[in-house]
Scaffold this active site. Structure first.
Site, PDB file in Angstrom:
ATOM      1  N   HIS A  36       6.158  -8.718  26.384  1.00 36.55           N
ATOM      2  CA  HIS A  36       6.429  -8.982  24.978  1.00 36.55           C
ATOM      3  C   HIS A  36       5.140  -8.635  24.242  1.00 36.55           C
ATOM      4  CE1 HIS A  36      10.003 -11.866  25.878  1.00 36.55           C
ATOM      5  NE2 HIS A  36       9.867 -10.950  26.818  1.00 36.55           N
TER       6      HIS A  36
ATOM      7  N   VAL B 285       0.856  -1.188   0.000  1.00 37.31           N
ATOM      8  CA  VAL B 285       0.000   0.000   0.000  1.00 37.31           C
ATOM      9  C   VAL B 285       0.889   1.235   0.000  1.00 37.31           C
ATOM     10  CG1 VAL B 285      -1.733   1.306   1.287  1.00 37.31           C
ATOM     11  CG2 VAL B 285      -1.874  -1.195   1.179  1.00 37.31           C
TER      12      VAL B 285
ATOM     13  N   HIS C 135      10.386  -4.884  19.684  1.00 36.14           N
ATOM     14  CA  HIS C 135       9.122  -4.470  20.301  1.00 36.14           C
ATOM     15  C   HIS C 135       8.859  -2.970  20.100  1.00 36.14           C
ATOM     16  CE1 HIS C 135       9.699  -7.981  23.402  1.00 36.14           C
ATOM     17  NE2 HIS C 135       9.251  -8.410  22.234  1.00 36.14           N
TER      18      HIS C 135
END
Length: 546
Positions: free
Chosen positions: A526, A224, A488
């Site tokens: 996490h 996209v 993360h």
């Protein structure tokens, strides 16, 4: 599938959050027309990713393989930033750790945005909804038993390791205690918890497989380029998306789910972001939103290896211990526990004062007023093919420094400029140093250190190795040279500043963000657990028409 069709929902990205939201929306209304557009392939049946010993994970076919900009506090190094590029997103390449984080983080989130739905208690029903926990007797009010994601532990898979009791006693020598049921996923993770993973008999749980996308139209290997926006009557509204190949798709609602790196990039390429940053690369400004791409944070990761005194004793993977030949020992990470710790508040207060310029009030400052989950310690029974080494990993869970995602150009083909600002605050440097000192005590002065480990291996460019006598200067230098990412990233489209509490982009109708970029504060877990809960709640909010 024609570009003239008006979709009810278009999801940009087919990762974890998109899988959950798509599945739940169709579950609530099978008549919905939903389009999911994913840049990567469908990798759900690839045998080289579904097992813990898979070789096609980080750095492989399904990794965006980003790099950061030079990190000022890491000797100006660039850091690899893996991110999942496949249907299922990060669940295709992650390690599978199932770690919620601390209740305090979520409560701070809810307080900042003044909405109880985003507190721990507000998100707990959705955490439970997503999971099937293996034991209904352990903290039964905290866990789900009928969710799509299967959770396993070391004991549930019958793979306790030879070092287990030694490690438990050694943490005890440092004043740390096992959590109730050894369960660190009950809101209070400080202490010793058993490793939990979202695997089923060792097999990876890919989000798009456990939340099937049946009933949706899914387009893979498709990038996209931007969100199509139009202004009518003074209001800006999302009307669809434009692909990198020039194709347009129209939709009544666009849900941005491309993650904390790509989502802000796409929003800026669409004309929503800091006006000065957009102007630098020639993107027309449709909405000046200075907070887009700001507030980025990530958990740092630092690993160090230690020699085993007697490899033939069979402590580590590769040692020839016949126990490790049993199938279940290949079903998860080679460790028994994750240990989470706070830091000394006196030194922390001094670091806060250095960052903020004034002495903090210990009664009211959020880092001082109570226990916080600053560091995670992973003692891993692997480090060399012959079983002669083990690995200690430090994860810094609660960074106070903030970074950014900025545009490198006006092209979606160019990765954005990613700056997590690792160790960018005095607090972050203090926490990493003190947490590492805890590991050095464990590895030298406890039962494990005295009887099982020999010495640390050191690192290239350093003449010394870690000991309990290592100076702060040496520890800091090793951290600068070796700290990287825990994969993360979060917070780059923060709730309260970029999106409202219903996940709608402020100032743009018909557009929401449903991924980890909306976290306004770092979550000390996490991230997949928090993202599953976020997505479950997002689906409910959207279904109810908020």
């Amino acid at each position: 599938m024609g570009s003239c069709k008006i979709w009810d929902y278009i999801l940009v990205g087919g990762g974890l959050s998109a899988s959950v939201v798509t599945h739940r929306l169709i579950e609530s209304n099978p008549k919905l027309n939903i389009l999911v557009v994913e840049a990567g392939p469908d990798a759900s049946d690839r045998p080289d990713i579904v097992w813990p010993n898979s070789t096609n994970l980080v750095g492989g076919d399904f990794d965006w393989a980003y790099n950061t900009v030079d990190q000022q506090w890491l000797d100006n190094r660039q850091v690899d930033m893996p991110a999942g590029k496949a249907l299922g997103g990060g669940t295709v390449i992650n390690a599978g750790g199932w770690v919620r984080g601390d209740k305090v983080d979520y409560d701070l989130w809810g307080s900042i945005v003044d909405d109880e739905r985003w507190t721990y208690e507000g998100l707990l029903p959705f955490m439970k909804k997503s999971e099937t926990f293996w034991d209904k007797r352990i903290n039964p009010t905290q866990h789900g038993l009928k969710g799509p994601v299967s959770i396993q532990s070391v004991t549930s898979t019958n793979r306790e390791f030879p070092l287990r009791d030694h490690v438990l006693r050694s943490w005890g020598e440092l004043g740390l205690s096992p959590l109730e049921g050894l369960d660190a996923n009950a809101g209070t993770p400080l202490g010793i918890g058993e490793l939990q993973e979202n695997k089923k008999d060792g097999r990876r749980q890919i989000a798009s497989s456990v939340y099937p996308l049946h009933g949706a139209t899914v387009v893979t290997d498709t990038l996209v380029e931007k969100i199509l926006l139009e202004r009518k009557g003074g209001k800006l509204r999302a009307k669809g998306i434009k692909l990198a190949n020039g194709t347009d798709f129209r939709g009544s609602n666009v849900l941005l789910a491309a993650g904390a790196i790509r989502s802000p990039q796409l929003l800026m390429l669409s004309g929503v972001g800091p006006a000065d940053e957009l102007a630098k690369v020639g993107v027309p400004v449709l909405l000046d939103q200075p907070a887009v791409g700001k507030n980025l944070s990530d958990h740092g990761l630092f690993a160090h290896l230690w020699n085993v005194k007697d490899p033939s004793a069979g402590w580590a993977i590769g040692s020839g211990n016949p126990l490790f030949e049993q199938e279940q020992y290949g079903w998860g990470g080679p460790m028994d526990f994750l240990t989470t710790t706070d830091v000394c508040k006196e030194g922390l207060a001094a670091a806060i004062e250095e960052d903020e310029g004034v002495a903090p009030d210990p009664e009211t400052h959020p880092l001082l007023s109570g226990p916080r989950a600053f560091a995670e310690h992973v003692f891993m029974y692997a480090g060399a093919a012959d079983g002669s080494k083990v690995t200690f990993i430090l994860i810094t869970l609660l960074p106070t420094a903030r970074g950014s995602v900025k545009l490198a150009s006006a092209s979606i083909s160019d990765p954005p400029l990613i700056d997590p600002n690792f160790l960018g605050s005095a607090v972050d440097r203090y926490v990493a140093r003190e947490a590492l000192k805890t590991q050095l005590k464990f590895a030298t002065s406890t039962e494990v250190g005295r009887d099982i480990l020999d010495r640390e291996l050191g690192a290239p460019g350093f003449d010394q190795v870690f000991t309990t006598n290592s100076t702060d200067e040496y520890i800091d230098a090793r951290l600068r040279a070796g700290l990287g990412t825990s994969f993360h990233p979060m917070g780059s489209l923060a709730m309260g500043s970029v999106v409202d509490t219903d996940l709608r982009v402020k100032g743009v109708e018909g557009l929401r963000v449903i991924d980890a970029s909306v976290f306004p504060v770092p979550i000390t877990g996490h991230l997949q657990v928090a993202v599953y809960a976020l997505a479950e709640q997002a689906a409910e909010i959207i279904s109810k028409g908020a």
